[in-house]
Enzyme design. Structure first.
Site, PDB file in Angstrom:
ATOM      1  N   PRO A 128       0.815  -1.213   0.000  1.00 32.71           N
ATOM      2  CA  PRO A 128       0.000   0.000   0.000  1.00 32.71           C
ATOM      3  C   PRO A 128       0.850   1.265   0.000  1.00 32.71           C
ATOM      4  O   PRO A 128       1.924   1.317   0.580  1.00 32.71           O
ATOM      5  CB  PRO A 128      -0.802  -0.132   1.297  1.00 32.71           C
ATOM      6  CG  PRO A 128      -0.862  -1.591   1.563  1.00 32.71           C
ATOM      7  CD  PRO A 128       0.444  -2.127   1.081  1.00 32.71           C
ATOM      8  N   GLU A 129       0.338   2.279  -0.684  1.00 33.22           N
ATOM      9  CA  GLU A 129       1.018   3.567  -0.733  1.00 33.22           C
ATOM     10  C   GLU A 129       0.725   4.359   0.549  1.00 33.22           C
ATOM     11  O   GLU A 129      -0.176   4.034   1.324  1.00 33.22           O
ATOM     12  CB  GLU A 129       0.519   4.360  -1.944  1.00 33.22           C
ATOM     13  CG  GLU A 129       0.513   3.586  -3.250  1.00 33.22           C
ATOM     14  CD  GLU A 129       1.877   3.474  -3.904  1.00 33.22           C
ATOM     15  OE1 GLU A 129       2.666   4.411  -3.796  1.00 33.22           O
ATOM     16  OE2 GLU A 129       2.139   2.431  -4.537  1.00 33.22           O
ATOM     17  N   LYS A 137       4.291   4.892   5.661  1.00 27.44           N
ATOM     18  CA  LYS A 137       3.503   3.666   5.588  1.00 27.44           C
ATOM     19  C   LYS A 137       3.326   3.006   6.953  1.00 27.44           C
ATOM     20  O   LYS A 137       2.925   1.847   7.031  1.00 27.44           O
ATOM     21  CB  LYS A 137       4.169   2.697   4.608  1.00 27.44           C
ATOM     22  CG  LYS A 137       4.290   3.267   3.194  1.00 27.44           C
ATOM     23  CD  LYS A 137       4.912   2.268   2.261  1.00 27.44           C
ATOM     24  CE  LYS A 137       5.045   2.858   0.854  1.00 27.44           C
ATOM     25  NZ  LYS A 137       5.554   1.869  -0.109  1.00 27.44           N
ATOM     26  N   ARG A 189      11.228  -4.581  -7.446  1.00 30.50           N
ATOM     27  CA  ARG A 189       9.850  -4.199  -7.719  1.00 30.50           C
ATOM     28  C   ARG A 189       9.621  -4.154  -9.224  1.00 30.50           C
ATOM     29  O   ARG A 189      10.557  -3.960 -10.013  1.00 30.50           O
ATOM     30  CB  ARG A 189       9.534  -2.809  -7.133  1.00 30.50           C
ATOM     31  CG  ARG A 189       9.596  -2.736  -5.619  1.00 30.50           C
ATOM     32  CD  ARG A 189       8.469  -3.487  -4.953  1.00 30.50           C
ATOM     33  NE  ARG A 189       8.508  -3.344  -3.507  1.00 30.50           N
ATOM     34  CZ  ARG A 189       9.158  -4.134  -2.677  1.00 30.50           C
ATOM     35  NH1 ARG A 189       9.890  -5.143  -3.175  1.00 30.50           N
ATOM     36  NH2 ARG A 189       9.127  -3.946  -1.365  1.00 30.50           N
TER      37      ARG A 189
END
Length: 265
Positions: free
Chosen positions: A2-3, A51, A251
């Site tokens: 999640p951002e 985060k 990523r």
């Protein structure tokens, strides 16, 4: 993963539901916290830092949680069916009219509220901080340009530089700057880059939908992110995908070969 805007919104929803309320149930379903019971404590607030989330309780106690790849906090009415299986629940908080369930929270820690900095003190400026100012921007810029030959995509994901950017915004920021994710930091204006990151996160901070194009229509929300093999939302060229980084830091990177000239994987 999640951002930062997703964590920010989760924190505000938790705060709205729990702040000022005394927990009727406060379970942490993890072997390390087998003896911990937060029932009877008042929730004083919820704070997001990049985060990371800190839920603060009376008695100078905070619960740190991090979503990692699949974690989430859900809110329910009493008796409402959970949308994820019970065996994934790591935290169960209940007040008279709401339940807050933390699912798949791989990182949990109870600590004195005064010690929260121990877990987030290494982070760069929080792009969604209420007290963001020129000094925070300058610090973020300094962190970004500290390694001018570093790949921009990797620098943007480094939470020690900017707290809150994830893979979605990495892809979209590189696109909007007109460079590939493998371009060096020196290829972009660092001030413009930091301001763009903050502007995109702010635009989506108060809603679950995330758009970088200005459209919330399905399939039109992003320029290149998760558009592998589909047309770039600007020019129609087929979006490409590759890996960036190594090991646990690797990523997926998305880019348009026409709109984003520069080195590639």
């Amino acid at each position: 993963m999640p951002e930062g805007d997703t964590v920010f919104l989760a924190g505000h929803r938790l705060a709205d539901a729990l702040t000022g309320r005394v927990l009727l149930r406060g379970q942490l379903r993890h072997p390390r916290f087998a003896t911990a019971d937060l029932a009877g404590r008042e929730v004083l607030g919820v704070r997001s830092v990049g985060k990371h989330l800190f839920t603060r309780f009376s008695g100078d106690l905070s619960l740190h949680s991090h979503f990692r790849m699949d974690g989430a906090w859900h809110l329910y009415r009493p008796g409402e069916r959970w949308r994820r299986p019970g065996h994934q629940a790591r935290a169960v908080f209940e007040v008279p009219d709401r339940q807050a369930i933390g699912f798949a929270l791989h990182d949990l820690e109870l600590l004195p509220t005064a010690d929260e900095h121990r877990l987030v003190g290494h982070l760069g400026p929080d792009l969604l901080a209420d007290d963001w100012d020129e000094a925070a921007e300058a610090e973020a810029v300094r962190g970004l340009v500290a390694e001018p030959e570093r790949e921009l995509g990797l620098a943007l994901l480094d939470q020690r530089v900017l707290a809150g950017v994830g893979n979605l915004y990495k892809a979209e920021v590189c696109f909007l700057l007109g460079v590939s994710p493998w371009s060096p930091v020196s290829a972009v204006d660092p001030v413009e880059t930091v301001r763009l990151c903050r502007r995109l996160l702010l635009a989506n901070a108060w809603r679950p939908e995330q758009s970088t194009t200005g459209s919330l229509r399905r399939g039109q929300q992003h320029w290149v992110f998760e558009r592998t093999g589909r047309p770039c939302a600007r020019c129609g060229t087929r979006v490409r995908v590759g890996g960036q980084g190594a090991g646990v830091l690797e990523r997926v990177a998305y880019w348009c070969p026409r709109c984003q000239p520069g080195p590639i994987a």
